[in-house]
Design an enzyme around this catalytic site. Structure first.
Site, PDB file in Angstrom:
ATOM      1  N   LYS A   8       0.869  -1.195   0.000  1.00  0.00           N
ATOM      2  CA  LYS A   8       0.000   0.000   0.000  1.00  0.00           C
ATOM      3  C   LYS A   8       0.895   1.231   0.000  1.00  0.00           C
ATOM      4  O   LYS A   8       2.065   1.164   0.406  1.00  0.00           O
ATOM      5  CB  LYS A   8      -0.904   0.049   1.246  1.00  0.00           C
ATOM      6  CG  LYS A   8      -0.189  -0.013   2.615  1.00  0.00           C
ATOM      7  CD  LYS A   8       0.299   1.291   3.189  1.00  0.00           C
ATOM      8  CE  LYS A   8       0.988   1.124   4.541  1.00  0.00           C
ATOM      9  NZ  LYS A   8       1.779   2.270   4.982  1.00  0.00           N
ATOM     10  N   ASP A 132      -1.373  -1.682  10.349  1.00  0.00           N
ATOM     11  CA  ASP A 132      -1.641  -1.629   8.906  1.00  0.00           C
ATOM     12  C   ASP A 132      -2.420  -2.845   8.402  1.00  0.00           C
ATOM     13  O   ASP A 132      -2.865  -2.877   7.257  1.00  0.00           O
ATOM     14  CB  ASP A 132      -0.317  -1.573   8.118  1.00  0.00           C
ATOM     15  CG  ASP A 132       0.215  -0.155   7.994  1.00  0.00           C
ATOM     16  OD1 ASP A 132      -0.581   0.793   8.137  1.00  0.00           O
ATOM     17  OD2 ASP A 132       1.424  -0.009   7.741  1.00  0.00           O
TER      18      ASP A 132
HETATM   19  C1  LIG Z   1       2.941   4.302   9.571  1.00  0.00           C
HETATM   20  C2  LIG Z   1       1.891   3.347   9.098  1.00  0.00           C
HETATM   21  O1  LIG Z   1       2.463   2.396   8.202  1.00  0.00           O
HETATM   22  C3  LIG Z   1       0.830   4.131   8.321  1.00  0.00           C
HETATM   23  O2  LIG Z   1       0.002   3.309   7.560  1.00  0.00           O
HETATM   24  C4  LIG Z   1       1.232   2.603  10.249  1.00  0.00           C
HETATM   25  O3  LIG Z   1       0.627   3.496  11.149  1.00  0.00           O
HETATM   26  C5  LIG Z   1       2.189   1.681  10.993  1.00  0.00           C
HETATM   27  O4  LIG Z   1       1.628   0.419  10.978  1.00  0.00           O
HETATM   28  P1  LIG Z   1       2.404  -0.897  11.483  1.00  0.00           P
HETATM   29  O5  LIG Z   1       3.804  -0.882  10.978  1.00  0.00           O
HETATM   30  O6  LIG Z   1       1.509  -2.041  11.143  1.00  0.00           O
HETATM   31  O7  LIG Z   1       2.446  -0.623  13.022  1.00  0.00           O
HETATM   32  P2  LIG Z   1       2.525  -1.642  14.252  1.00  0.00           P
HETATM   33  O8  LIG Z   1       3.467  -2.741  13.934  1.00  0.00           O
HETATM   34  O9  LIG Z   1       1.139  -1.989  14.701  1.00  0.00           O
HETATM   35  O10 LIG Z   1       3.142  -0.681  15.341  1.00  0.00           O
HETATM   36  C6  LIG Z   1       4.496  -0.351  15.424  1.00  0.00           C
HETATM   37  C7  LIG Z   1       4.630   0.806  16.401  1.00  0.00           C
HETATM   38  O11 LIG Z   1       4.218   2.031  15.762  1.00  0.00           O
HETATM   39  C8  LIG Z   1       3.554   2.885  16.682  1.00  0.00           C
HETATM   40  N1  LIG Z   1       2.194   3.168  16.177  1.00  0.00           N
HETATM   41  C9  LIG Z   1       1.654   2.437  15.147  1.00  0.00           C
HETATM   42  C10 LIG Z   1       0.403   2.757  14.652  1.00  0.00           C
HETATM   43  C11 LIG Z   1      -0.301   3.852  15.235  1.00  0.00           C
HETATM   44  N2  LIG Z   1      -1.505   4.205  14.783  1.00  0.00           N
HETATM   45  N3  LIG Z   1       0.253   4.548  16.259  1.00  0.00           N
HETATM   46  C12 LIG Z   1       1.497   4.234  16.728  1.00  0.00           C
HETATM   47  O12 LIG Z   1       1.994   4.893  17.636  1.00  0.00           O
HETATM   48  C13 LIG Z   1       3.571   2.169  18.008  1.00  0.00           C
HETATM   49  O13 LIG Z   1       4.710   2.636  18.712  1.00  0.00           O
HETATM   50  C14 LIG Z   1       3.783   0.728  17.630  1.00  0.00           C
HETATM   51  O14 LIG Z   1       4.425  -0.001  18.651  1.00  0.00           O
HETATM   52  N1  LIG Z   2       6.436 -11.264   6.270  1.00  0.00           N
HETATM   53  C1  LIG Z   2       7.180 -10.213   6.654  1.00  0.00           C
HETATM   54  N2  LIG Z   2       7.536  -9.275   5.758  1.00  0.00           N
HETATM   55  C2  LIG Z   2       8.287  -8.210   6.138  1.00  0.00           C
HETATM   56  N3  LIG Z   2       8.741  -8.008   7.384  1.00  0.00           N
HETATM   57  C3  LIG Z   2       8.419  -8.920   8.313  1.00  0.00           C
HETATM   58  C4  LIG Z   2       7.629 -10.051   7.986  1.00  0.00           C
HETATM   59  N4  LIG Z   2       7.460 -10.759   9.104  1.00  0.00           N
HETATM   60  C5  LIG Z   2       8.117 -10.121  10.084  1.00  0.00           C
HETATM   61  N5  LIG Z   2       8.703  -9.016   9.633  1.00  0.00           N
HETATM   62  C6  LIG Z   2       9.502  -8.083  10.448  1.00  0.00           C
HETATM   63  O1  LIG Z   2       8.940  -6.774  10.363  1.00  0.00           O
HETATM   64  C7  LIG Z   2       9.941  -5.811  10.080  1.00  0.00           C
HETATM   65  C8  LIG Z   2       9.429  -4.811   9.063  1.00  0.00           C
HETATM   66  O2  LIG Z   2       8.397  -4.077   9.638  1.00  0.00           O
HETATM   67  P1  LIG Z   2       8.111  -2.589   9.176  1.00  0.00           P
HETATM   68  O3  LIG Z   2       6.840  -2.185   9.881  1.00  0.00           O
HETATM   69  O4  LIG Z   2       9.324  -1.771   9.331  1.00  0.00           O
HETATM   70  O5  LIG Z   2       7.960  -2.785   7.605  1.00  0.00           O
HETATM   71  P2  LIG Z   2       6.965  -2.570   6.475  1.00  0.00           P
HETATM   72  O6  LIG Z   2       6.499  -3.930   6.037  1.00  0.00           O
HETATM   73  O7  LIG Z   2       7.657  -1.726   5.457  1.00  0.00           O
HETATM   74  O8  LIG Z   2       5.723  -1.852   7.011  1.00  0.00           O
HETATM   75  P3  LIG Z   2       5.430  -0.368   7.420  1.00  0.00           P
HETATM   76  O9  LIG Z   2       4.505   0.139   6.378  1.00  0.00           O
HETATM   77  O10 LIG Z   2       4.767  -0.487   8.733  1.00  0.00           O
HETATM   78  O11 LIG Z   2       6.741   0.365   7.490  1.00  0.00           O
HETATM   79  C9  LIG Z   2      11.117  -6.566   9.468  1.00  0.00           C
HETATM   80  O12 LIG Z   2      12.325  -5.979   9.897  1.00  0.00           O
HETATM   81  C10 LIG Z   2      10.943  -7.993   9.963  1.00  0.00           C
HETATM   82  O13 LIG Z   2      11.761  -8.208  11.086  1.00  0.00           O
END
Ligand SMILES: C[C@](O)(CO)[C@H](O)COP(=O)(O)OP(=O)(O)OC[C@H]1O[C@@H](n2ccc(N)nc2=O)[C@H](O)[C@@H]1O
Ligand SMILES: Nc1ncnc2c1ncn2[C@@H]1O[C@H](COP(=O)(O)OP(=O)(O)OP(=O)(O)O)[C@@H](O)[C@H]1O
Length: 269
Positions: A8, A132
């Site tokens: 996304k 997300d």
């Molecule tokens: C930045 C975005 O990607 C925008 O779509 C999302 O808000 C992040 O989504 P995500 O990576 O799935 O987040 P999560 O793995 O649930 O959370 C990671 C960390 O981000 C922070 N977090 C996330 C989502 C949110 N609405 N508020 C937060 O403060 C929290 O510290 C949390 O511990």
């Molecule tokens: N299937 C997977 N694909 C990607 N990362 C994974 C997966 N499973 C576990 N992880 C862990 O999650 C971390 C990545 O999370 P992160 O939220 O930074 O990435 P993202 O997929 O780009 O999403 P975001 O949009 O939240 O940034 C990786 O460093 C890895 O350790």
């Protein structure tokens, strides 16, 4: 059975307020884009998990695909499976790739095991995996609020636009990105802005993370400037970074401009 979890992008992102649970209320438009992983499950005598493509830096039990499977296993009868994930969506990118894998695993198992779990329940399960994740259950363009789990339809289609997505070789930590933002309610609703023509977005649509992420990682802001220089109608960092996307009217051929970066270029369906 096989499926293709897609990434996304966030069209605008306002960090509105900090919540008592430590998370933040946000407003954003989630837009699915056709950058895809591949996820396959095959019935087996005993469980196995293999992963190819971009190596995920997490042990199998911490992989979000397996977390999703184990979440369903704790509630439903799930047979033994061989699970294979081919990772092509870069992570630490703001593209939600890990969340997409988990959400697609929930949907795949729902179909494969004929569990008949409703979309509402799947979204609830997904939200316990990551902020997300629920979006990828419906996987259509939406205006999202709450932690990114409350959805409203939005009158917006980017069909036919050309997307250039660039991820430099830096990863931004999502918790750190949230910690460095001062939450503030937006003056104009993002939903209203998104329903205006794409050519108006440059002046109106903001990703609140850029203010603190750009000074720390200047390469990200340089990429955004380059996309505008190359004729993007709108360019922005996605989510908490580090990827940047540009929307163009015409097909792009910008790969050569961004050495050492992951680059995806193509027309939106
Ligand atoms: C930045 C975005 O990607 C925008 O779509 C999302 O808000 C992040 O989504 P995500 O990576 O799935 O987040 P999560 O793995 O649930 O959370 C990671 C960390 O981000 C922070 N977090 C996330 C989502 C949110 N609405 N508020 C937060 O403060 C929290 O510290 C949390 O511990
Ligand atoms: N299937 C997977 N694909 C990607 N990362 C994974 C997966 N499973 C576990 N992880 C862990 O999650 C971390 C990545 O999370 P992160 O939220 O930074 O990435 P993202 O997929 O780009 O999403 P975001 O949009 O939240 O940034 C990786 O460093 C890895 O350790």
């Amino acid at each position: 059975m096989i499926c293709f979890p897609n990434a996304k992008i966030n069209l605008g992102l306002n960090v509105v307020s900090k919540r008592p649970d430590g998370y933040h209320n946000i407003e954003t438009i989630f837009y699915p884009v056709p950058v895809k992983d591949a996820l396959e499950i095959v019935g087996a005598d005993s469980f196995s998990f293999t992963q190819t493509g971009i190596p995920v830096d997490a042990p199998a039990e911490k992989n979000l695909v397996i977390k999703a499977m184990n979440l369903l296993k704790s509630r439903y009868e799930i047979p033994e499976l061989n699970v294979h994930l081919l990772k092509a969506i870069p992570f630490g990118a703001g593209l939600g790739g890990g969340s997409a894998d988990a959400a697609f695993m929930l949907k795949l198992l729902n179909d494969y095991c004929k569990l008949d779990i409703s979309q509402e329940e799947l979204e609830k399960l997904a939200s316990s995996i990551g902020a997300d994740c629920p979006f990828f259950i419906r996987n259509t363009p939406v205006f999202a609020s709450g932690t990114g789990n409350i959805f409203e339809p939005v009158k917006l289609s980017l069909k036919g636009y050309h997307l250039c997505l660039v991820k430099p070789d830096v990863a931004v930590s999502t918790p750190e990105a949230y910690a460095n933002v001062t939450p503030q309610a937006p003056h104009v609703s993002l939903k209203e802005i998104a329903e205006k023509p794409v050519t108006d977005w440059k002046e109106l649509m903001i990703n609140d993370f850029e203010k603190s992420v750009f000074p720390k990682y200047p390469v990200i802001s340089e990429i955004k400037e380059m996309l505008y220089r190359e004729g993007a109608l709108y360019a922005s960092m996605s989510g908490s970074g580090s990827s940047v996307f540009g929307l163009f009217r015409e097909a792009t051929g910008l790969k050569g401009l961004f050495p050492d970066c992951f680059v995806w270029e193509g027309q939106l369906p």
